[in-house]
Design a protein around this motif. Structure first.
Motif, PDB file in Angstrom:
ATOM      1  N   UNK A  55    -112.702  11.145 -17.486  1.00 40.13           N
ATOM      2  CA  UNK A  55    -113.251   9.991 -16.504  1.00 40.13           C
ATOM      3  C   UNK A  55    -112.964   8.924 -17.805  1.00 40.13           C
ATOM      4  N   UNK A  56    -113.005   9.127 -19.215  1.00 41.40           N
ATOM      5  CA  UNK A  56    -113.194   7.789 -20.218  1.00 41.40           C
ATOM      6  C   UNK A  56    -111.335   8.033 -19.780  1.00 41.40           C
ATOM      7  N   UNK A  57    -110.502   8.605 -19.687  1.00 45.57           N
ATOM      8  CA  UNK A  57    -108.705   8.559 -19.438  1.00 45.57           C
ATOM      9  C   UNK A  57    -108.694   7.647 -18.580  1.00 45.57           C
ATOM     10  N   UNK A  58    -109.203   8.203 -17.256  1.00 45.79           N
ATOM     11  CA  UNK A  58    -109.021   7.261 -15.799  1.00 45.79           C
ATOM     12  C   UNK A  58    -110.080   5.516 -16.185  1.00 45.79           C
ATOM     13  N   UNK A  59    -110.957   5.615 -16.955  1.00 42.13           N
ATOM     14  CA  UNK A  59    -111.817   4.423 -17.494  1.00 42.13           C
ATOM     15  C   UNK A  59    -110.311   3.130 -18.424  1.00 42.13           C
ATOM     16  N   UNK A  60    -110.426   4.137 -18.972  1.00 45.12           N
ATOM     17  CA  UNK A  60    -109.303   3.447 -20.312  1.00 45.12           C
ATOM     18  C   UNK A  60    -107.498   2.743 -19.941  1.00 45.12           C
ATOM     19  N   UNK A  61    -107.099   4.147 -18.765  1.00 45.62           N
ATOM     20  CA  UNK A  61    -106.021   4.112 -18.365  1.00 45.62           C
ATOM     21  C   UNK A  61    -104.646   4.728 -19.321  1.00 45.62           C
ATOM     22  N   UNK A  62    -105.469   5.782 -19.690  1.00 41.49           N
ATOM     23  CA  UNK A  62    -104.815   6.626 -20.697  1.00 41.49           C
ATOM     24  C   UNK A  62    -104.452   8.031 -20.761  1.00 41.49           C
ATOM     25  N   UNK A  63    -104.704   8.399 -18.605  1.00 36.09           N
ATOM     26  CA  UNK A  63    -104.567   9.861 -18.659  1.00 36.09           C
ATOM     27  C   UNK A  63    -103.146   9.410 -17.260  1.00 36.09           C
ATOM     28  N   UNK A  64    -103.047  10.837 -16.594  1.00 34.84           N
ATOM     29  CA  UNK A  64    -102.196  10.385 -15.319  1.00 34.84           C
ATOM     30  C   UNK A  64    -102.734   9.584 -14.586  1.00 34.84           C
ATOM     31  N   UNK A  65    -101.649   9.047 -14.234  1.00 30.08           N
ATOM     32  CA  UNK A  65    -102.191   8.602 -12.121  1.00 30.08           C
ATOM     33  C   UNK A  65    -103.008   9.125 -11.708  1.00 30.08           C
ATOM     34  N   UNK A  66    -103.982   9.013 -11.075  1.00 32.23           N
ATOM     35  CA  UNK A  66    -104.693   9.966 -10.296  1.00 32.23           C
ATOM     36  C   UNK A  66    -105.724   8.926  -8.908  1.00 32.23           C
ATOM     37  N   UNK A  67    -105.297   9.670  -7.525  1.00 31.91           N
ATOM     38  CA  UNK A  67    -105.488   9.090  -6.556  1.00 31.91           C
ATOM     39  C   UNK A  67    -107.428   9.557  -6.325  1.00 31.91           C
ATOM     40  N   UNK A  68    -106.956   8.566  -5.321  1.00 31.35           N
ATOM     41  CA  UNK A  68    -109.096   8.158  -5.068  1.00 31.35           C
ATOM     42  C   UNK A  68    -109.045   8.293  -3.620  1.00 31.35           C
ATOM     43  N   UNK A  69    -110.342   8.840  -3.584  1.00 34.60           N
ATOM     44  CA  UNK A  69    -110.537   8.675  -1.966  1.00 34.60           C
ATOM     45  C   UNK A  69    -111.689   8.593  -1.867  1.00 34.60           C
ATOM     46  N   UNK A  70    -112.755   7.636  -1.418  1.00 34.11           N
ATOM     47  CA  UNK A  70    -113.498   6.512  -1.619  1.00 34.11           C
ATOM     48  C   UNK A  70    -113.994   7.258  -3.226  1.00 34.11           C
ATOM     49  N   UNK A  71    -114.668   8.140  -3.495  1.00 33.65           N
ATOM     50  CA  UNK A  71    -115.000   8.550  -4.993  1.00 33.65           C
ATOM     51  C   UNK A  71    -114.611   9.469  -5.190  1.00 33.65           C
ATOM     52  N   UNK A  72    -114.154  10.009  -4.355  1.00 35.35           N
ATOM     53  CA  UNK A  72    -113.151  11.732  -4.928  1.00 35.35           C
ATOM     54  C   UNK A  72    -112.079  11.249  -5.251  1.00 35.35           C
ATOM     55  N   UNK A  73    -111.851  11.596  -6.651  1.00 37.16           N
ATOM     56  CA  UNK A  73    -110.965  12.059  -7.991  1.00 37.16           C
ATOM     57  C   UNK A  73    -109.596  12.789  -7.967  1.00 37.16           C
ATOM     58  N   UNK A  74    -108.581  12.687  -7.042  1.00 44.79           N
ATOM     59  CA  UNK A  74    -108.109  13.890  -6.968  1.00 44.79           C
ATOM     60  C   UNK A  74    -105.881  13.761  -8.055  1.00 44.79           C
ATOM     61  N   UNK A  75    -105.886  14.683  -7.905  1.00 44.59           N
ATOM     62  CA  UNK A  75    -104.287  14.378  -9.279  1.00 44.59           C
ATOM     63  C   UNK A  75    -103.136  14.864  -8.592  1.00 44.59           C
ATOM     64  N   UNK A  76    -101.676  14.330  -9.053  1.00 44.52           N
ATOM     65  CA  UNK A  76    -100.409  15.054  -8.362  1.00 44.52           C
ATOM     66  C   UNK A  76    -100.541  16.109  -9.654  1.00 44.52           C
ATOM     67  N   UNK A  77     -99.700  17.058  -8.828  1.00 43.97           N
ATOM     68  CA  UNK A  77     -99.559  17.823 -10.238  1.00 43.97           C
ATOM     69  C   UNK A  77     -98.606  17.673 -10.546  1.00 43.97           C
ATOM     70  N   UNK A  78     -97.689  17.295  -9.823  1.00 40.38           N
ATOM     71  CA  UNK A  78     -96.622  16.167 -10.864  1.00 40.38           C
ATOM     72  C   UNK A  78     -96.446  14.889 -11.739  1.00 40.38           C
ATOM     73  N   UNK A  79     -97.865  14.199 -11.210  1.00 40.70           N
ATOM     74  CA  UNK A  79     -98.630  13.357 -12.601  1.00 40.70           C
ATOM     75  C   UNK A  79     -98.931  13.417 -13.585  1.00 40.70           C
ATOM     76  N   UNK A  80     -99.778  14.851 -13.590  1.00 36.92           N
ATOM     77  CA  UNK A  80    -100.283  16.248 -14.926  1.00 36.92           C
ATOM     78  C   UNK A  80     -98.930  15.913 -15.618  1.00 36.92           C
ATOM     79  N   UNK A  81     -97.917  16.406 -14.957  1.00 35.24           N
ATOM     80  CA  UNK A  81     -96.656  17.504 -15.631  1.00 35.24           C
ATOM     81  C   UNK A  81     -95.960  16.365 -16.601  1.00 35.24           C
TER      82      UNK A  81
END
Length: 68
Positions: free
Chosen positions: A26-52
């Motif tokens: 959550x901190x990485x999402x807030x600061x923009x330091x983690x992988x890209x993520x997708x939001x569906x309303x309040x739900x957060x999801x990550x593409x495995x390709x973005x994680x890699x």
């Protein structure tokens, strides 16, 4: 196309995979330091390709290297 649209990772799945806490993700999402993520309303999801991709960008051989 099915290979391109694999199942998305939940924060819990990413946390288990990476060994990071949910709070750290959550901190990485807030600061923009983690992988890209997708939001569906309040739900957060990550593409495995973005994680890699994020892992590759944060892989170093020396302690004094900085992220690109």
């Amino acid at each position: 196309m099915a290979d391109e649209r694999r199942k998305l990772a939940t924060p819990e799945e990413f946390a288990e995979y990476s060994g990071l806490s949910l709070q750290r993700l959550a901190d990485m999402r807030y600061h923009g330091t983690g992988p890209k993520f997708i939001k569906y309303g309040r739900a957060v999801r990550y593409r495995w390709a973005d994680i890699y991709t994020w892992e590759d960008a944060n892989t170093f051989q020396r302690a004094d290297q900085v992220a690109a």
